[in-house]
Scaffold this motif. Structure first.
Motif, mmCIF file in Angstrom:
data_model
loop_
_atom_site.group_PDB
_atom_site.id
_atom_site.type_symbol
_atom_site.label_atom_id
_atom_site.label_comp_id
_atom_site.label_asym_id
_atom_site.label_seq_id
_atom_site.Cartn_x
_atom_site.Cartn_y
_atom_site.Cartn_z
ATOM 1 N N LEU A 56 0.852 -1.182 0.000
ATOM 2 C CA LEU A 56 0.000 0.000 0.000
ATOM 3 C C LEU A 56 0.889 1.234 0.000
ATOM 4 O O LEU A 56 1.700 1.427 0.912
ATOM 5 N N LEU A 57 0.748 2.049 -1.048
ATOM 6 C CA LEU A 57 1.496 3.297 -1.144
ATOM 7 C C LEU A 57 0.659 4.440 -0.603
ATOM 8 O O LEU A 57 -0.542 4.522 -0.890
ATOM 9 N N ALA A 94 5.385 3.320 2.047
ATOM 10 C CA ALA A 94 5.075 2.082 1.332
ATOM 11 C C ALA A 94 5.068 0.964 2.371
ATOM 12 O O ALA A 94 6.088 0.690 2.994
ATOM 13 N N GLU A 95 3.909 0.363 2.563
ATOM 14 C CA GLU A 95 3.744 -0.678 3.572
ATOM 15 C C GLU A 95 3.370 -1.995 2.916
ATOM 16 O O GLU A 95 2.321 -2.081 2.270
ATOM 17 N N ALA A 96 4.207 -3.007 3.085
ATOM 18 C CA ALA A 96 3.868 -4.345 2.604
ATOM 19 C C ALA A 96 2.742 -4.895 3.475
ATOM 20 O O ALA A 96 2.774 -4.772 4.700
ATOM 21 N N LEU A 97 1.737 -5.472 2.844
ATOM 22 C CA LEU A 97 0.603 -6.024 3.583
ATOM 23 C C LEU A 97 0.914 -7.443 4.033
ATOM 24 O O LEU A 97 1.532 -8.212 3.293
ATOM 25 N N PRO A 98 0.478 -7.801 5.230
ATOM 26 C CA PRO A 98 0.704 -9.173 5.698
ATOM 27 C C PRO A 98 -0.080 -10.170 4.854
ATOM 28 O O PRO A 98 -1.193 -9.878 4.403
ATOM 29 N N VAL A 99 0.498 -11.322 4.626
ATOM 30 C CA VAL A 99 -0.156 -12.327 3.783
ATOM 31 C C VAL A 99 -1.226 -13.111 4.532
ATOM 32 O O VAL A 99 -2.049 -13.767 3.914
ATOM 33 N N ASP A 100 -1.231 -13.031 5.860
ATOM 34 C CA ASP A 100 -2.173 -13.818 6.648
ATOM 35 C C ASP A 100 -3.411 -13.035 7.063
ATOM 36 O O ASP A 100 -4.194 -13.500 7.891
ATOM 37 N N THR A 101 -3.627 -11.857 6.496
ATOM 38 C CA THR A 101 -4.776 -11.013 6.811
ATOM 39 C C THR A 101 -5.478 -10.649 5.516
ATOM 40 O O THR A 101 -4.815 -10.308 4.534
#
Length: 112
Positions: A56-57, A94-101
């Protein structure tokens, strides 16, 4: 602030090149799709459900100039569209999103 949800690989390419040219859909439509804070969770829900490896930017609209236009889109709402590449310098986070959510939940959590 404005927001852009995209695959992390596309963000990595933008970092290397200094600008984001957009997804295949962006290029097809002729502009980069962005969302306002009150739109980005629904954008995540509609277009990215089940996707992983996303970033997410957070984009400063003051750094986009005249290429940024607010145009009517989904449900008659005005959405920010960028007619031209998105300069990396306009991205303030810039935030990488968690893959488990689920994507929409992760975006909502980041926005607080």
């Amino acid at each position: 602030m404005l927001y852009k949800l995209l695959p992390t690989t596309e963000w990595d390419e933008a970092l290397a090149g200094g600008r984001l040219v957009g997804s295949a859909l962006d290029r097809q439509d002729g502009f980069i799709h962005l969302s306002a804070a009150d739109q980005v969770v629904e954008t995540a829900r509609r277009h990215f459900t089940g996707a992983t490896g996303l970033t997410l930017l957070t984009v400063d609209p003051a750094r986009l100039g005249a290429a940024l236009r607010w145009e009517q889109s989904r449900g008659g709402q005005l959405f920010p569209h960028l007619y031209g590449p998105l300069p990396v310098a306009a991205v303030v986070a810039a935030e990488a999103l968690p893959v488990d959510t689920p994507v929409a939940d992760a975006v909502a959590e980041l926005l607080g």
